[in-house]
Write a protein that holds these residues in place. Structure first.
Motif, PDB file in Angstrom:
ATOM      1  N   GLN A   1       0.850  -1.177   0.000  1.00 52.30           N
ATOM      2  CA  GLN A   1       0.000   0.000   0.000  1.00 52.30           C
ATOM      3  C   GLN A   1       0.898   1.243   0.000  1.00 52.30           C
ATOM      4  O   GLN A   1       1.994   1.230   0.558  1.00 52.30           O
ATOM      5  CB  GLN A   1      -0.914   0.018   1.236  1.00 52.30           C
TER       6      GLN A   1
ATOM      7  N   ASP B   1       2.108   2.340   3.411  1.00 52.46           N
ATOM      8  CA  ASP B   1       2.745   1.299   4.209  1.00 52.46           C
ATOM      9  C   ASP B   1       4.192   1.707   4.498  1.00 52.46           C
ATOM     10  O   ASP B   1       5.029   1.758   3.587  1.00 52.46           O
ATOM     11  CB  ASP B   1       2.700  -0.020   3.435  1.00 52.46           C
TER      12      ASP B   1
ATOM     13  N   GLY C   1      -5.468  -3.859   2.278  1.00 55.00           N
ATOM     14  CA  GLY C   1      -4.302  -3.810   3.142  1.00 55.00           C
ATOM     15  C   GLY C   1      -4.083  -5.058   3.961  1.00 55.00           C
ATOM     16  O   GLY C   1      -3.003  -5.249   4.525  1.00 55.00           O
TER      17      GLY C   1
ATOM     18  N   ARG D   1       0.980  -8.840  -0.469  1.00 54.87           N
ATOM     19  CA  ARG D   1       1.235  -7.875  -1.530  1.00 54.87           C
ATOM     20  C   ARG D   1       1.188  -8.507  -2.912  1.00 54.87           C
ATOM     21  O   ARG D   1       0.985  -7.816  -3.909  1.00 54.87           O
ATOM     22  CB  ARG D   1       2.597  -7.212  -1.322  1.00 54.87           C
TER      23      ARG D   1
END
Length: 447
Positions: A55, A58, A164, A168
């Motif tokens: 994100q 992040d 989130g 990933r």
């Protein structure tokens, strides 16, 4: 005094033993610490072992990319592990989601599901773990997020997912009937580290109830990150349909939508039109008529929301709708022109076959024949005037294919003829300027 002395000595003998201090208990370790000088602190290199999702906000992701780009790239290439069995999270557990889940479970994949409605009982019977909250599903870290929502609700559902909480490198897959629309949504809302696979199984619960063998499966690898594990995961998902015997078709999303507008949308459009006609089964059905009834049955089982989505989110659908309308108008015009050509012959009493001139009605017997031929609503006024033994003077306007047309005279006694006109006309309209109530139909000098 002796007693006191004895008492005092007794008191001293039986006094409680003092508790040892903590230094006494840890004296060996303390002694060893004192013997050796403390070592200087050594700085260790920061290592980021795992990150939940990629994100923009992040902090861990930013630190990893900024200070350890090589390690960050290696982590991306190592995720996910090379596995043949996938953990697949289905978002939208309606009819189509349940239809796909049966095959996924049968092939040994772990299937999670979430939907707005409570399908926990159905999921349990299929061997699927159902989650009421999408946060819980995403925290389970599925390898694949499979969107089985309606076309219209896809964007709102995608925006509501807690991205989130996913890994990933999660693979996102859709199974919508249009392809450019979800492709653009994925590229818009998903971070670059997420993989994207756009697919369209060209079948559904009805057409695929007896198996998927020979049925087309279209897919487009829109974005797949570097790393053998990520490529293997995409192939593992595609292999679900390959193992079932589907006809595998790889093509771009734009090419798919171009073909689908001329096939799938037209099929649904014709099915909806025939459904509106309320066709009925008869004891003398031909094979063609039975095929139309089957088409109505298949398309009517799909929601109108799907049909609307095929029209709204495929830019090629409007062109097909216009072509359909134009083709219908052309066929209708051909039928009307043939009918009017025959009516014209009966009305004007052509002296020789093939003549292009427009003559006059020659008697009551011809009028009766004309009345039977004029069935169109546009000609009802003409029928009424014939019954009143009067015929209006007409101004014939011929478009595109009629040349050198003479206008009829403004008086009732003039003879109107149109010479050198083509035998067939694409379009014409009749306008009545005046009606002579006392016109003699048997007089060839009157119209």
């Amino acid at each position: 005094m002796a007693t006191l002395s004895s008492s005092s000595s007794t008191t001293s003998l039986h006094s409680p033993t003092p508790k040892p201090s903590p230094l006494h208990l840890s004296s060996p370790s303390l002694h060893s610490l004192l013997r050796h000088r403390p070592r200087p602190l050594r700085l260790r290199r920061l290592t980021i072992r795992s990150i939940d999702a990629a994100q923009p906000f992040d902090l861990e992701s930013k630190l990893s990319q900024q200070y350890f780009p090589r390690q960050h790239q290696q982590q991306q290439q190592q995720q996910p592990p090379m596995i043949n069995k996938l953990k697949i999270g289905i978002i939208g557990f309606g009819n189509f989601g349940q239809f796909l889940a049966k095959t996924l479970v049968r092939q040994g994949h772990v299937v999670l599901a979430h939907s707005r409605s409570d399908h926990s009982d159905i999921a349990r019977s299929l061997g699927v773990r159902f989650f009421q909250d999408p946060n819980d599903l995403c925290e389970d870290h599925p390898d694949v997020i499979l969107l089985c929502t309606s076309i219209i609700s896809t964007e709102s559902v995608l925006k509501s997912l807690p991205l989130g909480r996913l890994r990933r490198s999660t693979l996102f897959v859709d199974v919508l009937s249009v392809k450019e629309f979800p492709r653009n949504l994925f590229l818009k809302y998903l971070e670059p580290d997420f993989d994207i696979l756009c697919t369209h199984p060209m079948f559904g619960p009805e057409s695929g109830k007896d198996g998927w063998s020979g049925l087309p499966f279209v897919y487009d690898k829109v974005r797949v990150g570097k790393g053998e594990g990520r490529e293997k995961r995409v192939e593992a998902f595609i292999d679900v349909f390959r193992r079932e015997g589907c006809e595998m078709v790889e093509m771009s999303c734009a090419e798919h939508d171009d073909h689908a507008a001329g096939s799938q949308f037209i099929t649904h459009l014709v099915g909806r039109v025939l459904q509106g006609m309320e066709l009925r089964d008869t004891p003398i059905n031909t094979k063609g008529y039975k095929s139309m009834l089957d088409l109505v049955e298949n398309t009517s089982k799909d929601s109108f929301e799907l049909f609307y989505g095929l029209f709204l989110y495929n830019k090629n659908a409007m062109e097909q709708l216009e072509r359909m309308d134009l083709a219908f108008e052309m066929v209708t015009r051909q039928l009307i022109e043939r009918m009017h050509a025959l009516v014209r012959k009966q009305l004007v009493g052509l002296e020789e076959e093939g003549s292009d001139a427009i003559g006059l009605v020659k008697g009551k017997e011809k009028v009766e024949k004309v009345k039977k031929l004029l069935s169109s609503r546009k000609n009802e006024i003409v029928v009424e005037k014939i019954e009143e033994s009067s015929f209006p003077r007409e101004e014939v306007v011929v478009e595109n294919h009629i040349e050198n047309v003479n206008k009829l005279s403004s008086t009732a006694n003039d003879i109107a003829r149109a010479e050198n006109g083509a035998a067939e006309a694409e379009n014409y309209t009749t306008k009545a300027d005046s009606i002579r109530s006392s016109s003699d139909m048997s007089d060839p000098n009157r119209c």
